[in-house]
Each structure stands twice: as C-alpha cells, then as structure tokens.
Design an enzyme around this catalytic site. Sequence first.
Site, PDB file in Angstrom:
ATOM      1  N   ASP A 107      -7.581  -3.962  14.319  1.00 41.31           N
ATOM      2  CA  ASP A 107      -8.948  -4.312  13.889  1.00 41.31           C
ATOM      3  C   ASP A 107      -8.940  -5.421  12.831  1.00 41.31           C
ATOM      4  O   ASP A 107      -9.948  -5.675  12.172  1.00 41.31           O
ATOM      5  CB  ASP A 107      -9.698  -3.081  13.366  1.00 41.31           C
ATOM      6  CG  ASP A 107      -9.042  -2.448  12.143  1.00 41.31           C
ATOM      7  OD1 ASP A 107      -7.992  -2.965  11.686  1.00 41.31           O
ATOM      8  OD2 ASP A 107      -9.571  -1.436  11.627  1.00 41.31           O
ATOM      9  N   GLU A 137      -9.785  -2.280   5.123  1.00 39.72           N
ATOM     10  CA  GLU A 137     -10.430  -1.976   6.388  1.00 39.72           C
ATOM     11  C   GLU A 137     -11.646  -2.881   6.618  1.00 39.72           C
ATOM     12  O   GLU A 137     -12.133  -3.532   5.681  1.00 39.72           O
ATOM     13  CB  GLU A 137     -10.861  -0.500   6.391  1.00 39.72           C
ATOM     14  CG  GLU A 137      -9.711   0.491   6.183  1.00 39.72           C
ATOM     15  CD  GLU A 137      -8.807   0.651   7.397  1.00 39.72           C
ATOM     16  OE1 GLU A 137      -8.618  -0.328   8.137  1.00 39.72           O
ATOM     17  OE2 GLU A 137      -8.277   1.757   7.591  1.00 39.72           O
ATOM     18  N   HIS A 151      -7.318  -5.665   9.975  1.00 45.87           N
ATOM     19  CA  HIS A 151      -7.197  -5.357   8.547  1.00 45.87           C
ATOM     20  C   HIS A 151      -5.823  -5.757   8.028  1.00 45.87           C
ATOM     21  O   HIS A 151      -4.829  -5.632   8.740  1.00 45.87           O
ATOM     22  CB  HIS A 151      -7.479  -3.878   8.255  1.00 45.87           C
ATOM     23  CG  HIS A 151      -6.416  -2.921   8.716  1.00 45.87           C
ATOM     24  ND1 HIS A 151      -6.584  -2.054   9.771  1.00 45.87           N
ATOM     25  CD2 HIS A 151      -5.160  -2.692   8.260  1.00 45.87           C
ATOM     26  CE1 HIS A 151      -5.490  -1.335   9.935  1.00 45.87           C
ATOM     27  NE2 HIS A 151      -4.603  -1.703   9.033  1.00 45.87           N
ATOM     28  N   ASP A 177       0.820  -1.216   0.000  1.00 48.56           N
ATOM     29  CA  ASP A 177       0.000   0.000   0.000  1.00 48.56           C
ATOM     30  C   ASP A 177       0.850   1.262   0.000  1.00 48.56           C
ATOM     31  O   ASP A 177       2.066   1.216   0.175  1.00 48.56           O
ATOM     32  CB  ASP A 177      -0.955   0.008   1.208  1.00 48.56           C
ATOM     33  CG  ASP A 177      -0.303  -0.546   2.480  1.00 48.56           C
ATOM     34  OD1 ASP A 177       0.919  -0.348   2.643  1.00 48.56           O
ATOM     35  OD2 ASP A 177      -0.991  -1.174   3.287  1.00 48.56           O
TER      36      ASP A 177
END
Length: 275
Positions: A141, A148, A143, A72
């Site tokens: 979380d 996400e 991801h 990313d």
Amino acid sequence: MRLVILEDYDQASEWAAKYICNRIIQFKPNQGRYFTLGLPTGSTPLGCYKKLIEYHKNGDLSFKYVKTFNMDEYVGLPRNHPESYHSYMWNNFFKHIDIDPNNAHILDGNAPDLQAECDAFEKKIEEAGGIDLFVGGIGPDGHIAFNEPGSSLSSRTRLKTLAMDTILANAKYFDGDLSKVPTMALTVGVGTVMDAREVMILITGAHKAFALYKAIEEGVNHMWTVSAFQQHPRTIFVCDEDATLELRVKTVKYFKGLMHVHNKLVDPLYSMKEN
C-alpha cells in the site's frame, strides 16, 4: 530522483549492497566521524544484508565506525521474541558484522513512556549528526516504515496503529494467526526519513508494482507515503523487473537508458583493503 531497474531480486539486492558499501568507504569513517545509516526490516532487505555480510567477511567492509538507526519496532512484543525487529536485526545482520552494539539503535516497543522513547530516538539521530543514508522498503500500500496511508508527510517518530493490510501482510511471520500480530508499532516519521541526506528505497516483486507506480508516476499523496520521496533531492529507488509492471513503457525505457550512469555508482566496488 533515480530509478535503478535490475533483472531480479538477487541483482537488485546486490546493487543496493554495493551502493551502501561504496558510500560507507567513500565517506572514510573514523573515530571522530561516523557514517550514519538508517535501516529497514522485512523480507525485501534480506538479500542486501547477506551481501553486506559477505563484503564484511571478505575484509572489504567494516562497520566499526557506522551508527545505525532502525525504522520501526512493534509495541508490546518482547525484545527477545523471534519476530521482534531487535531479533530480526541481530539474527540477520548485526551479529555477523563488527558493529559496536552501542551504535545500533532500535526503538524500544516496551518502553514505559512510548512518546518519550520516540522523542529520545529523534534526539539520538540529531546528536549523531543526522542520517547520511536511509535505506527503506515499502508495503504493497506504499507505506514506508509504518507510516500507513493517511500519515502526515511531515511526521516524526511516533506511535502508530497498523492498518489491516499491514497486519494481514505480517501474519505470515506469526503462523498466519492474526490474533498474534501486533496492532501497534513505533516508527520513524516520513519527515524523519526526509531529513536524511540520501534515501534508497528497495522495491521488489509484482505485488509492489502498483505502489511503485504511485511512488514515481503520480503526484505526492499522503495515502501513498512513499510518494513523498519525489521531493527529496537525493532519492534512489532500486527495483526488479517485476516491480515495474504497472509503470508506463516510456518510463521504464527512460530509466533503463540511464543504467550506464547508475552502474558507475557501484562499479568499481570499493574495498577497505585498499585504504
């Protein structure tokens, strides 16, 4: 699926680096046959990168015939900004090894047409013959890359809006100032990573323990995108003791009982000096 549990961050980092080293050397890359490696950023892989640099400096490992694809990059952050993932990769890894800069692929978050940039990235991966080993980290979380919660598990490389949890987690890199943290990023999709022939996910620290629990003890769920890798034929989760705190005792015992098998993957550590 393999779960490799090491005592602490340093041991987990070293195990991961040894595994990458052995996979590259066993592949026997050459001018007509490159090993293709997917790479993450963030704090978790730093120890692994340091070890890989060490193996390179010792003459045990070369990246001359390795192509890399990063997961990313932030949108709108200048390429030479100290917190861009271009800067991160060059400062923490690429400038210390013998990789050809033309073989290190990172998404351009300042491209005039962001979707065209994402499509071109997918095409480059395809032209490279796909990814042999995709290394990833996860957020608290769950991801993977910037996929996400709620991301499609068949998603491809695309533009994503970052969740507030991610922005808060990344604020430490921007002097704690939320207004400086990019709110959008280009990211490979869950489907992009799933297409790799092998996936290794690094998970360390107690703050990632609930995400690891969701990743391996519960079902596949797009709210915890890392859970998709339960369905990949060759996934290795590499974690430290702290990351296992939310797992059942039985689960930890089971996987620790397999460590003698897992350690054969990294011992002996191969060297290019012998080839």
